[in-house]
Motif scaffolding. Structure first.
Motif, short mmCIF file in Angstrom:
data_model
loop_
_atom_site.label_atom_id
_atom_site.label_comp_id
_atom_site.label_asym_id
_atom_site.label_seq_id
_atom_site.Cartn_x
_atom_site.Cartn_y
_atom_site.Cartn_z
N GLY A 15 0.76 -1.23 0.00
CA GLY A 15 0.00 0.00 0.00
C GLY A 15 0.79 1.28 0.00
N ALA A 21 -2.61 5.65 -2.31
CA ALA A 21 -2.25 5.77 -0.90
C ALA A 21 -1.41 7.01 -0.58
CB ALA A 21 -1.49 4.52 -0.47
N PHE A 46 -10.55 1.42 4.62
CA PHE A 46 -9.11 1.26 4.80
C PHE A 46 -8.79 -0.21 4.56
CE2 PHE A 46 -5.07 0.74 6.86
CZ PHE A 46 -4.41 1.92 6.54
N PRO A 47 -7.71 -0.52 3.86
CA PRO A 47 -6.70 0.35 3.27
C PRO A 47 -7.25 1.10 2.07
CG PRO A 47 -6.27 -1.91 2.65
CD PRO A 47 -7.42 -1.93 3.61
#
Length: 147
Positions: A15, A21, A46-47
């Motif tokens: 990520g 991100a 999330f992520p």
């Protein structure tokens, strides 16, 4: 070539090397914990994702969250598996359910491994991780103090 034609690579795989991100890691450097929120179904995510995993909408925006959560599960590492982490052994890896809903994989810090427990209230803190550059969100037992 635009910034969208390349990866945003700052070291840690997965990520951390995607443009999706990038905002998360920039906010972490400012010691702010942000997650995505879907503009269609309002779920916190999330992520970081390109589309909402709940309704498949692409109406995702970033929002700052409380950083409060509860330990959902954890495991303590007692064996030196990587030289960068040798000085931290034993350390605890936890799944934390944020107050806003998402489950986050993180480190539990400022807590003796024997005192970690499922259901423990925790709060986000930011600090370095061995072998990495930058500041990372981690969690500690909740103190009730606001910083």
């Amino acid at each position: 070539m635009t910034e969208y034609d390349t990866y945003y690579d700052v070291g840690l795989g997965g990520g951390r090397n995607t443009l999706t991100a990038k905002r998360f890691w920039e906010a972490s450097a400012e010691e702010r914990f942000i997650v995505q929120q879907c503009g269609d179904c309002s779920e916190h995510i999330f992520p970081p994702q390109d589309v909402c995993p709940y309704c498949w909408a692409d109406a995702l925006t970033w929002t700052e969250v409380s950083g409060d959560g509860v330990v959902h599960s954890f495991s303590t590492v007692y064996i030196d598996l990587h030289e960068a982490w040798a000085e931290r052994v034993p350390y605890t890896v936890a799944f934390v359910r944020l107050a806003e809903g998402p489950l986050v994989v993180t480190n539990l810090v400022d807590c003796d491994p024997d005192e970690a427990e499922i259901g423990m209230d925790v709060e986000v803190v930011f600090g370095e991780l061995p072998g990495e550059d930058g500041v990372f969100p981690q969690f500690r037992p909740a103190t009730g103090d606001s910083e």
